[in-house]
Design an enzyme around this catalytic site. Structure first.
Site, PDB file in Angstrom:
ATOM      1  N   CYS A  59      27.895 -69.595  51.818  1.00  0.00           N
ATOM      2  CA  CYS A  59      27.593 -70.039  53.179  1.00  0.00           C
ATOM      3  C   CYS A  59      27.241 -68.868  54.088  1.00  0.00           C
ATOM      4  O   CYS A  59      26.643 -69.052  55.136  1.00  0.00           O
ATOM      5  CB  CYS A  59      28.742 -70.859  53.758  1.00  0.00           C
ATOM      6  SG  CYS A  59      30.313 -70.057  53.632  1.00  0.00           S
ATOM      7  N   HIS A 108      24.195 -52.132  47.721  1.00  0.00           N
ATOM      8  CA  HIS A 108      24.354 -53.410  48.412  1.00  0.00           C
ATOM      9  C   HIS A 108      25.156 -54.397  47.551  1.00  0.00           C
ATOM     10  O   HIS A 108      26.097 -55.034  48.037  1.00  0.00           O
ATOM     11  CB  HIS A 108      22.990 -53.998  48.770  1.00  0.00           C
ATOM     12  CG  HIS A 108      23.092 -55.347  49.397  1.00  0.00           C
ATOM     13  ND1 HIS A 108      23.471 -55.515  50.709  1.00  0.00           N
ATOM     14  CD2 HIS A 108      22.910 -56.598  48.889  1.00  0.00           C
ATOM     15  CE1 HIS A 108      23.515 -56.802  50.979  1.00  0.00           C
ATOM     16  NE2 HIS A 108      23.177 -57.488  49.902  1.00  0.00           N
TER      17      HIS A 108
END
Lengths: 452, 273
Positions: A59, A108
């Site tokens: 989400c 990342h």
């Protein structure tokens, strides 16, 4: 590009949107349903020039990881896929998405898995989400050696960060702060009795956390007794008439207070009497009501501790501070692990060179044996085998030093040696190009993906 | 040989102290606690050897001031390591190890005469009485350390002062429980120590004068303090902050008794005879 020195065909690329870069509307638009992943992954890997791919969709973020024949191929494959699948134009991508390649992509992915990029830094769920994204990609055969290794390294980084720093050790919500404080007083919450006064949302949350931490008996009192009964059912607790508060107070180790009353519901004399009855065993009052419901004087009684909303917020703030400090420590762990991962990528590139050298020398050996087959034929079967063995071992001995040097050098990331070996062993016949050629994935060693 | 062993012991204890303080102040890493514990155990072995060498001269380790200080250090380390078996709490070591270092250093600094043993000590009563008394004191010192930790943690919780160092201390309930158990043990040992001392005086007519020894008065006061604490806990719930304060006060009395009577005072228990 920032991945200078990395083999192009092994350069990971990440394109995505997260709570840092885009609105929830865009994230919703991009999100992938877990059930839809096999199909999407199949489509993504069938983009031209695409070797490996993975989709992480939660989400807070939608991220696509890819490795292509070249980084450019991977990038165009990803934007082509997003355009087809989600109607996202490349301008949209430039405006709202982040894009990392090579070492930055690795960093990342490591940051995401280690929960350094999370909305609540240090929250533990994200690692599980990365793991299931990887599993889905592995089941669809979308990942190859590079993403395999990248993910396993990321899991390892996440584990190191969790054990070597205190990033997840302290509560950063009021509900958990209450549990953390209770543990500082009571050691373990097992068998502790919690008395809940009122039925505010925060009180409910705190009670839920206390119960999850082991508090076994929940007493609930409310001015509207019916509400107390309803809440008691939910928590498997006992509803207590509100008037009995002064007498029942002595039973409670922890009191969670959140009524709408405008004056003190729990007064100092009440607590004093309760403490006396329970032989001064510690009591912990959590007052989440505004205006406050527990007389602040209660905190001045021996063995009684009172925390109001502001105090809890203060605890949470301090814990945030700790998390920030720990996050900085975690970045150092990342630095080490990225080095290791890049070393491995370089290694991936040097291996074909070694194999080529071996192939070439083996060719020379075979042709020489062939050239001498005339007199060799006059030898006995055993002797012929001996000669073959001699040439083989001679070749092995001669190649041993340069090959092991080559292996050692690539561990330092010095691709220059790989390049030099190509020239010295005359591997690039056509035009003597110094640029390492991309190797097909099949030629790359499919190393054990378990972290080492 | 004894001096050398004791000096090495002091060095090892110092290393352990650094590790224990590092555990509390810098970061609670399990490896640090292990290093500290192992150093303490190695120090204890060396210390035992040092005391054994001294005893081989025919001197019990509780006759001179220097030997007694060293022996107290030894007993504290032993007691601490025993408690660690039940409650593995490295932070207790952070509070105790500096005290152990101090005791051993004081012992190193003081002269250690080799004098013939006073014949009045040549009885089984002497080692029994002294062992019980020292063991009781060790329990009280440990209880005081735990009590001090309780007070620090309690103050931090009351004032809502948040500190990562204080957060490494155990919970209040656990500290209170350990404190109580240590005082129960210490009190039983002290009671037995006093009974054996009394019997010794009663059975040996030459020791009649010892009844007026100041140590006995001080020790009886200490015993009363701990008796009040233990009874208060059972009867009116004297626990938590007040109990911790009393255990620290009890420790102060133990120290005053030891320094005031044994080291500086005159009388049967004095080292200055």
């Amino acid at each position: 590009m920032e991945h200078v020195g990395l083999p192009e065909w092994a350069t990971p690329l990440v394109v995505g949107v997260s709570h840092h870069t885009s609105s929830v509307e865009l994230r919703e638009k991009l999100a992938f349903d877990a059930g839809d992943l096999p199909r999407a992954l199949g489509r993504l890997t069938s983009q031209p020039g695409m070797r490996e791919a993975m989709i992480l969709s939660t989400c807070n973020r939608v991220e696509l990881l890819a490795v292509g024949e070249t980084p450019e191929a991977a990038a165009s494959g990803l934007s082509g896929f997003l355009a087809e699948e989600r109607g996202i134009t490349s301008e949209d991508l430039v405006r709202h998405a982040f894009r990392f390649a090579g070492p930055n992509a690795a960093r990342h992915v490591f940051r995401v898995a280690a929960s350094l990029d999370s909305m609540v830094v240090g929250e533990p769920q994200i690692l599980g989400q990365v793991k299931s994204a990887y599993r889905a990609a592995a089941e669809s055969h979308a990942v190859g050696p590079v993403l395999n290794r990248l993910c396993h390294r990321a899991f390892r980084v996440a584990k190191r960060v969790r054990t070597e720093t205190q990033i997840g050790d302290h509560a950063v919500s009021v509900g958990f702060a209450a549990v953390e404080l209770a543990r500082k007083i009571f050691d373990s919450l097992d068998g502790k009795v919690v008395l809940v006064l009122g039925a505010g949302e925060m009180a409910e949350l705190a009670t839920r956390n206390l119960a999850a931490a082991g508090a076994s008996k929940i007493l609930i009192a409310n001015r509207t007794h019916l509400r107390a009964i309803r809440m008691a059912e939910e928590f498997h607790g006992t509803a207590v008439p509100f008037d009995e508060l002064p007498t029942r107070l002595a039973d409670a180790d922890i009191v969670v207070c959140s009524t709408g009353a405008s004056s003190y519901v729990v007064t100092q004399p009440m607590v004093q009497a309760a403490l006396k009855r329970r032989k001064r065993r510690s009591m912990f009052f959590i007052d989440i009501s505004v205006p406050r419901n527990v007389d602040p004087e209660v905190n001045h009684l021996d063995n009684s501790y009172l925390y109001d909303v502001d105090d809890l917020e203060q605890v949470v703030d301090a814990n945030w501070q700790t998390r920030r400090v720990e996050a900085a420590r975690a970045e150092q762990i990342l630095d080490q692990e990225i080095e290791r991962f890049l070393d491995w990528l370089h290694e991936l590139d040097a291996n074909p060179v070694i194999r080529e050298i071996q192939d070439r020398w083996e060719g020379i050996r075979q042709s020489e044996l062939d050239r001498h087959r005339g007199w060799l034929a006059r030898l006995s079967e055993d002797d012929r085998r001996g000669v073959a063995e001699l040439t083989r071992s001679l070749m092995g001995k001669l190649l041993h030093a340069p090959l092991s040097q080559l292996k050692a050098c690539r561990a330092n990331g010095s691709l220059g040696y790989v390049d030099a070996a190509r020239v010295l062993f005359d591997l690039d016949d056509e035009g003597r190009s110094r640029k390492p050629r991309p190797r097909p994935v099949a030629a790359a060693p499919l190393e054990d993906t378990e972290s080492t | 040989m004894h001096e050398f062993l004791l000096a090495v012991t002091a060095a090892v204890y110092f290393g352990s102290t650094v590790a224990y303080l590092g555990y509390l102040l810098v970061g609670a890493r399990p490896q640090t606690a292990r290093v500290a514990r192992i150093a303490f155990a190695v120090g204890l072995a060396l210390h035992s050897a040092a005391i054994a060498v001294r005893c081989s001269h025919g001197l019990p380790p509780t006759i001179s001031a220097a030997d007694t200080l060293s022996f107290y250090g030894w007993a504290l380390v032993t007691g601490f390591l025993v408690v660690q078996l039940r409650y593995p709490l490295p932070t207790v070591g952070s509070f105790l190890s500096p005290l152990v270092c101090l005791l051993v250093l004081m012992s190193l600094a003081l002269p250690k005469p080799i004098t013939p043993l006073d014949p009045k000590f040549a009885t089984i009563w002497f080692p029994v009485h002294v062992t019980l008394a020292v063991a009781g004191d060790v329990a009280f010192v440990l209880a005081a350390a735990v009590g001090l930790m309780y007070l620090i943690r309690e103050t931090s919780l009351k004032t809502k002062h948040i500190s990562p160092v204080i957060d490494r201390l155990p919970s209040l309930d656990l500290l209170d429980r350990i404190n109580y158990r240590l005082i129960t043990v210490g009190f039983s040992l002290l009671t037995l120590g006093m009974l054996t001392g009394g019997l010794w005086i009663f059975l040996d007519p030459k020791l009649k004068a010892a009844v007026h020894d100041p140590k006995i008065l001080w020790t009886v006061s200490t015993w009363v303090l701990y008796a009040v604490l233990l009874n208060g806990r059972a009867l009116v719930g004297l626990r938590g902050r007040k109990a911790a304060l009393m255990s620290v006060a009890g420790f102060a009395m133990v120290v005053v008794t030891f320094v005031g009577v044994n080291l500086l005072g005159q009388g049967f228990h004095s080292f200055r005879q």
